[in-house]
Design a protein around this motif. Sequence first.
Motif, PDB file in Angstrom:
ATOM      1  N   ASP A   1       0.850  -1.197   0.000  1.00  0.00           N
ATOM      2  CA  ASP A   1       0.000   0.000   0.000  1.00  0.00           C
ATOM      3  C   ASP A   1       0.891   1.256   0.000  1.00  0.00           C
TER       4      ASP A   1
ATOM      5  N   ILE B   1      -7.773  -2.006   9.059  1.00  0.00           N
ATOM      6  CA  ILE B   1      -7.526  -2.131   7.611  1.00  0.00           C
ATOM      7  C   ILE B   1      -7.523  -0.786   6.880  1.00  0.00           C
TER       8      ILE B   1
ATOM      9  N   ARG C   1      -5.109  -0.064   3.928  1.00  0.00           N
ATOM     10  CA  ARG C   1      -4.446  -1.317   3.524  1.00  0.00           C
ATOM     11  C   ARG C   1      -5.031  -1.837   2.212  1.00  0.00           C
ATOM     12  N   ASN C   2      -4.242  -2.639   1.506  1.00  0.00           N
ATOM     13  CA  ASN C   2      -4.747  -3.387   0.357  1.00  0.00           C
ATOM     14  C   ASN C   2      -5.281  -4.715   0.886  1.00  0.00           C
ATOM     15  N   VAL C   3      -6.595  -4.900   0.779  1.00  0.00           N
ATOM     16  CA  VAL C   3      -7.248  -6.053   1.384  1.00  0.00           C
ATOM     17  C   VAL C   3      -7.748  -7.015   0.304  1.00  0.00           C
TER      18      VAL C   3
ATOM     19  N   LEU D   1     -16.244  -4.107   5.203  1.00  0.00           N
ATOM     20  CA  LEU D   1     -14.818  -3.771   5.070  1.00  0.00           C
ATOM     21  C   LEU D   1     -14.620  -2.393   4.443  1.00  0.00           C
TER      22      LEU D   1
ATOM     23  N   GLN E   1     -14.469   0.669   6.522  1.00  0.00           N
ATOM     24  CA  GLN E   1     -13.229   0.918   7.270  1.00  0.00           C
ATOM     25  C   GLN E   1     -12.134   1.534   6.391  1.00  0.00           C
TER      26      GLN E   1
ATOM     27  N   PRO F   1     -10.305   0.776   3.422  1.00  0.00           N
ATOM     28  CA  PRO F   1      -9.046   0.209   2.940  1.00  0.00           C
ATOM     29  C   PRO F   1      -8.582   0.979   1.698  1.00  0.00           C
TER      30      PRO F   1
ATOM     31  N   LEU G   1      -9.865  -3.010  -2.155  1.00  0.00           N
ATOM     32  CA  LEU G   1     -10.488  -4.269  -1.726  1.00  0.00           C
ATOM     33  C   LEU G   1     -10.690  -5.154  -2.942  1.00  0.00           C
TER      34      LEU G   1
END
Length: 185
Positions: free
Chosen positions: A38, A98, A101-103, A123, A126, A128, A131
């Motif tokens: 990320d 997350i 972040r790269n989820v 998700l 939150q 990210p 995703l």
Amino acid sequence: MGDYPVAEDVGDILFSEKEIADRVVEMGAVIAAEVGVDPKGRPPLLVGVLKGSVIFVADLVRAITAPIELDFLAVSSYGQATQSSGAVKILKDLDHDIAGRNVILVEDIIDSGLTLRFLCKHLLAQQPASLKTCAMLVREGVREPDLTIDYVGFRIPPAFVIGYGLDVAQRYRNLRYIATYRSRE
Ligand code: IMP
Ligand code: MG
């Protein structure tokens, strides 16, 4: 392969241990090439949906030959039934924050897509950085509209399946292959 003690519940073998292993290696290579660190330099976070995805996740992370972190979510949607109740409940949430972040969200199988849709919403709230969604199996047929699954292992016909993590009332997850379930009822 035929000596499993509940073999009478096992219908047709759809994917052998070897076919699954080969496909997982391909998927891991694609994911490693497409999902990187990320903006803060942190590796992707792979989120498995308990319990059905554990076997797949265990193989998939080892097929991703790049740094990766792991977390799990637990949901309940089917109970003991083989039909979706449509109601998704989070039984265990993520350990990680997350945000940014790269989820990569990893499911065992997508049927109606209700579970995936619910979890993506959960998700994305939150925030990210990105995703991606991944499923070992996608059942052909009616699915939630506008639902993108970025990485798909195999598409299957509309039969209930067991093995490689997939259960009926918690059984058969340890089968090394994926087979149709032959109900004795
Ligand atoms: P969906 O919300 O209808 O897409 O259902 C997805 C979830 O239902 C999966 O994560 C599985 O846990 C479960 N599921 C759906 N089809 C099967 C199946 O054929 N065998 C075992 N579990 C299944
Ligand atoms: Mg399940």
